[in-house]
Design a protein around this motif. Structure first.
Motif, PDB file in Angstrom:
ATOM      1  N   LYS A 218       0.831  -1.210   0.000  1.00 46.68           N
ATOM      2  CA  LYS A 218       0.000   0.000   0.000  1.00 46.68           C
ATOM      3  C   LYS A 218       0.867   1.263   0.000  1.00 46.68           C
ATOM      4  O   LYS A 218       0.523   2.258  -0.634  1.00 46.68           O
ATOM      5  N   GLU A 219       1.989   1.179   0.657  1.00 49.05           N
ATOM      6  CA  GLU A 219       2.900   2.337   0.673  1.00 49.05           C
ATOM      7  C   GLU A 219       3.438   2.604  -0.728  1.00 49.05           C
ATOM      8  O   GLU A 219       3.526   3.765  -1.164  1.00 49.05           O
ATOM      9  N   VAL A 220       3.801   1.536  -1.447  1.00 46.39           N
ATOM     10  CA  VAL A 220       4.293   1.693  -2.818  1.00 46.39           C
ATOM     11  C   VAL A 220       3.199   2.276  -3.699  1.00 46.39           C
ATOM     12  O   VAL A 220       3.433   3.198  -4.494  1.00 46.39           O
TER      13      VAL A 220
ATOM     14  N   ASN B 215      -3.127   8.895  -9.674  1.00 47.10           N
ATOM     15  CA  ASN B 215      -3.987   7.767 -10.052  1.00 47.10           C
ATOM     16  C   ASN B 215      -4.327   6.992  -8.792  1.00 47.10           C
ATOM     17  O   ASN B 215      -3.483   6.369  -8.190  1.00 47.10           O
ATOM     18  N   GLU B 216      -5.568   7.056  -8.332  1.00 48.51           N
ATOM     19  CA  GLU B 216      -5.958   6.432  -7.078  1.00 48.51           C
ATOM     20  C   GLU B 216      -6.134   4.923  -7.261  1.00 48.51           C
ATOM     21  O   GLU B 216      -6.913   4.488  -8.080  1.00 48.51           O
ATOM     22  N   GLN B 217      -5.376   4.170  -6.510  1.00 45.62           N
ATOM     23  CA  GLN B 217      -5.461   2.717  -6.572  1.00 45.62           C
ATOM     24  C   GLN B 217      -6.014   2.216  -5.242  1.00 45.62           C
ATOM     25  O   GLN B 217      -5.356   2.321  -4.217  1.00 45.62           O
ATOM     26  N   ASN B 218      -7.228   1.688  -5.239  1.00 49.30           N
ATOM     27  CA  ASN B 218      -7.818   1.192  -4.005  1.00 49.30           C
ATOM     28  C   ASN B 218      -7.393  -0.261  -3.794  1.00 49.30           C
ATOM     29  O   ASN B 218      -8.177  -1.188  -3.927  1.00 49.30           O
TER      30      ASN B 218
ATOM     31  N   GLU C 229      -9.135  -2.465  -0.964  1.00 48.56           N
ATOM     32  CA  GLU C 229     -10.388  -3.147  -1.277  1.00 48.56           C
ATOM     33  C   GLU C 229     -10.117  -4.482  -1.983  1.00 48.56           C
ATOM     34  O   GLU C 229     -10.758  -5.488  -1.716  1.00 48.56           O
ATOM     35  N   MET C 230      -9.128  -4.437  -2.899  1.00 51.14           N
ATOM     36  CA  MET C 230      -8.776  -5.677  -3.605  1.00 51.14           C
ATOM     37  C   MET C 230      -8.237  -6.715  -2.630  1.00 51.14           C
ATOM     38  O   MET C 230      -8.517  -7.905  -2.739  1.00 51.14           O
ATOM     39  N   LEU C 231      -7.451  -6.275  -1.679  1.00 45.67           N
ATOM     40  CA  LEU C 231      -6.860  -7.183  -0.698  1.00 45.67           C
ATOM     41  C   LEU C 231      -7.951  -7.818   0.161  1.00 45.67           C
ATOM     42  O   LEU C 231      -7.943  -9.021   0.427  1.00 45.67           O
ATOM     43  N   GLU C 232      -8.903  -6.996   0.591  1.00 44.53           N
ATOM     44  CA  GLU C 232      -9.996  -7.515   1.404  1.00 44.53           C
ATOM     45  C   GLU C 232     -10.844  -8.503   0.604  1.00 44.53           C
ATOM     46  O   GLU C 232     -11.318  -9.512   1.127  1.00 44.53           O
TER      47      GLU C 232
END
Length: 670
Positions: free
Chosen positions: A271-273, A283-286, A289-292
């Motif tokens: 997430k830090e990367v 560019n917002e990368q959620n 949510e994918m991890l969950e």
């Protein structure tokens, strides 16, 4: 700049389980020591060290009062035994997938197999697996090494082998090795033991690298699976391996960048990367949510879609897009108990599956393909019943009262009364046969479907009969199957129509029962002798004219022929002798000897082999006359003639004869 993140990234189940075990011990107020670094990630190991976790290289180095944790890589059997012998408190956090390979290695030795492992011999996981081998074993890391091994040890090609792989082995290289082994060894059992999370991670990394300009692989530099991800990506584009966000390189505008992470990479670092990349690209990368989503638990009886990633003789490994490892036992793959997994599916196949059982402790999901197929099948067979449709299936079992027909994934029960064209036929002959049938009963509540083969057979037989009677003519030849035997003949199935061969038509020789010539089930060539269209009866011929013994007698044994014969019967007026099979001739009492005899038994007995001369043949009355006397008289006449033609002996008179006789007598006396 466009950034794309692989769906599968971060801790795999085994690593997450091991790391969570250590943190749980700390939360419980216990002191923990790990047998080697618990994970190949400096951030995590650094955090654990700051909390007092010790790293030891041997069980005996464990400080007093500490609980020893065996990491996910696993250890050799002797290390486990050492920990027990020291009385240490320890927790085995070996990955379940690795444990399965330990069991394979042990079982191979017990069964006399050579254990072959694809992996890095210096990796802790491989060292642990080898430490569980009980017999001959080898480690190779490429298909080239496998070829070299078999070249140096040619005896392995004939020995039984068990072939498995390190859980993080390169999936592409594994396929090459398996294909090579398949070509060179015919006695090898291959087990697909690459972790499905690893296989999917590598596949996604390859796909991403093929469409991106650059790849970033996040993970520890000492991590084997992270290094393999970088190798895979580097084959298609420039790839960077980083451990932290501050190691990110600067990318030019307009590039597409793919991001993936190894199994030892914590979600926090990923997430830090991503956050750093988002700051640069807006560019917002959620990712959270994918991890969950990937960690979402699966419920029993839930349907999932999976991809086959591995096949073994006992189960199929499936990626269902979750952290848990999916597997389908062979018994849940198909309703056919005789089918092999490799005959049903292949690597890459996609399918709908039903969750049978989840095991959160081991991180596995037991799945079923046959039950999903069966659920789909109920609608299909219900519709088939309504439409009186004819289906095709395979008989897979003979059970009490009938047979089981497999139609797709459905088990259809066919009662004995509905299984064959007529009652009393052997049901075992249907085993393994493809049959046509109708559905006559469907009961979803009882999960029961009943079919009828007989109804289809009767229709087919009726259609065949109509076609047969339209075309049949006397003299036509057919190939048929003997259906039954009676005392008066044999019934032959000509393909839907039965004809009868009378016992007199079965052989030119006299027989007492048709079974002397034919058996039920025999395939025979027959011809139509007569037709009774009104009553639907067919008379068949089986004897071939060229096999008629009277034809052979006329062709090969004309009157005057001398031949060997065997006495087969006696009467007051003579003896009967077999000339050729099917033809007996009479030797009249006057023709048995060259002198008067009272009865045939004075000279002959049954079973005697004699030379006879054929003196007469009556083809109309089927009678043959034989003579021994004729041969005796001919022989005597010849001897008399030879005697008459012989020169007279020369008589020599000598006055010394008495002296010679006395001399001979003296010699005899001596």
């Amino acid at each position: 700049m466009r950034v794309e993140v692989a769906q599968t990234a971060g801790f795999c189940f085994g690593v997450d389980r091991a790391v969570s075990t250590v943190y749980r011990l700390l939360e419980e107020g216990k002191k923990a020591a790990t047998l080697g670094p618990i994970i190949h990630n400096p951030q995590v190991t650094g955090d654990l060290a700051a909390r007092g976790v010790r790293v030891v290289s041997r069980p005996e180095e464990t400080p007093p009062g500490y609980t020893l944790v065996i990491r996910s890589h696993g250890v050799p059997r002797e290390v486990e035994e050492k920990a027990r012998s020291l009385g240490l408190s320890y927790v085995d956090a070996t990955c379940p997938f690795v444990k399965k390979i330990h069991n394979l290695a042990e079982r191979a030795g017990e069964q006399g197999q050579v254990f072959l492992l694809a992996g890095d011999k210096n990796h802790p996981e491989v060292q642990g697996i080898v430490g569980h081998c009980k017999g001959e074993n080898f480690v190779i890391k490429s298909s080239e090494e496998l070829v070299e091994l078999l070249k140096n040890h040619p005896e392995l090609e004939k020995k039984p082998l068990a072939f498995a792989a390190q859980t993080t082995f390169h999936a592409g290289e594994w396929e090459k090795c398996a294909e090579t082994l398949k070509k060179l060894c015919t006695n090898a059992a291959v087990f697909a033991t690459i972790c499905n999370a690893t296989a999917r991670r590598q596949k996604e990394a390859k796909t991403l690298a093929q469409r991106c300009d650059r790849m970033v692989v996040v993970g520890g530099r000492d991590s084997s699976n992270t290094a393999k991800l970088r190798e895979i990506c580097a084959e298609y584009c420039e790839a960077y391996l980083i451990e932290r966000a501050d190691e990110l390189p600067v990318f030019s505008a307009g590039l597409s960048v793919g991001i993936t992470a190894g199994a030892s990479t914590p979600a926090s670092i990923i997430k830090e990367v991503l956050a750093t990349m988002a700051e640069v690209t807006n560019n917002e990368q959620n990712f959270e949510e994918m991890l969950e989503e990937s960690l979402k638990k699966l419920n029993t009886d839930e349907k999932v879609h999976g991809v086959v990633v591995g096949i073994s003789p006992t189960e199929v490994y499936v990626d269902v897009g979750r952290k848990q490892a999916g597997f389908i036992p062979a018994g849940e793959l198909s309703n056919d108990p005789n089918v092999k997994p490799e005959d049903v599916v292949k690597i890459g196949d996609e399918m709908d599956l039903l969750i049978m059982k989840t095991n959160d402790q081991e991180g596995t999901i037991m799945l079923s393909k046959r039950r999903v197929d069966a659920m789909k099948g109920w609608d299909e067979i219900t519709e088939a019943q309504e439409n009186n449709e004819i289906l095709e299936g395979k008989v897979i079992e003979v059970v009490k009262g009938g047979v089981i027909v497999l139609y797709k994934a459905m088990r259809i029960f066919v009662p004995a009364s509905q299984a064959t064209a007529s009652r009393g036929e052997d049901l075992n002959e249907l085993m393994g046969q493809e049959v046509r049938f109708r559905i006559i009963e469907v009961n979803r509540q009882r999960r029961r479907a009943v079919g009828s083969i007989r109804s289809v057979l009767r229709e087919e037989r009726k259609a065949a009969q109509e076609k047969f009677w339209e075309q049949v003519e006397e003299g036509q030849h057919y190939t048929g199957k003997v259906k039954s035997l009676t005392s008066f003949g044999a019934f032959v199935d000509l393909g839907g129509v039965d004809g009868m061969v009378h016992i007199s038509e079965l052989s030119w020789n006299r027989i007492k029962h048709p079974s002397e010539v034919l058996s039920v089930g025999d395939t025979v060539e027959v011809y139509v002798k007569g037709l009774d269209r009104e009553n639907g009866k067919i008379s068949l011929g089986y004897k071939r004219p060229e096999d008629n013994p009277w034809v052979k007698l006329e062709r090969e044994y004309p009157v005057g022929t001398v031949c060997d014969a065997k006495i087969v019967g006696m009467t007051q007026f003579g003896a009967f002798a077999s000339v050729i099979p099917g033809i007996d001739g009479l030797i009249h009492i006057s023709q048995i000897a060259d002198h008067r005899i009272e009865k045939p038994q004075d000279v002959l007995k049954i079973g005697d082999e004699v030379k006879v001369k054929i003196t007469d043949i009556d083809f109309d009355r089927h009678r043959v006359s034989l003579s021994i006397r004729a041969l005796l008289e001919e022989q005597k006449a010849q001897e008399d003639e030879e005697a008459a033609q012989a020169p007279a002996e020369e008589v020599v008179y000598s006055t010394e004869a008495p002296a010679q006789e006395e001399e001979s007598a003296a010699e005899e006396q001596e």
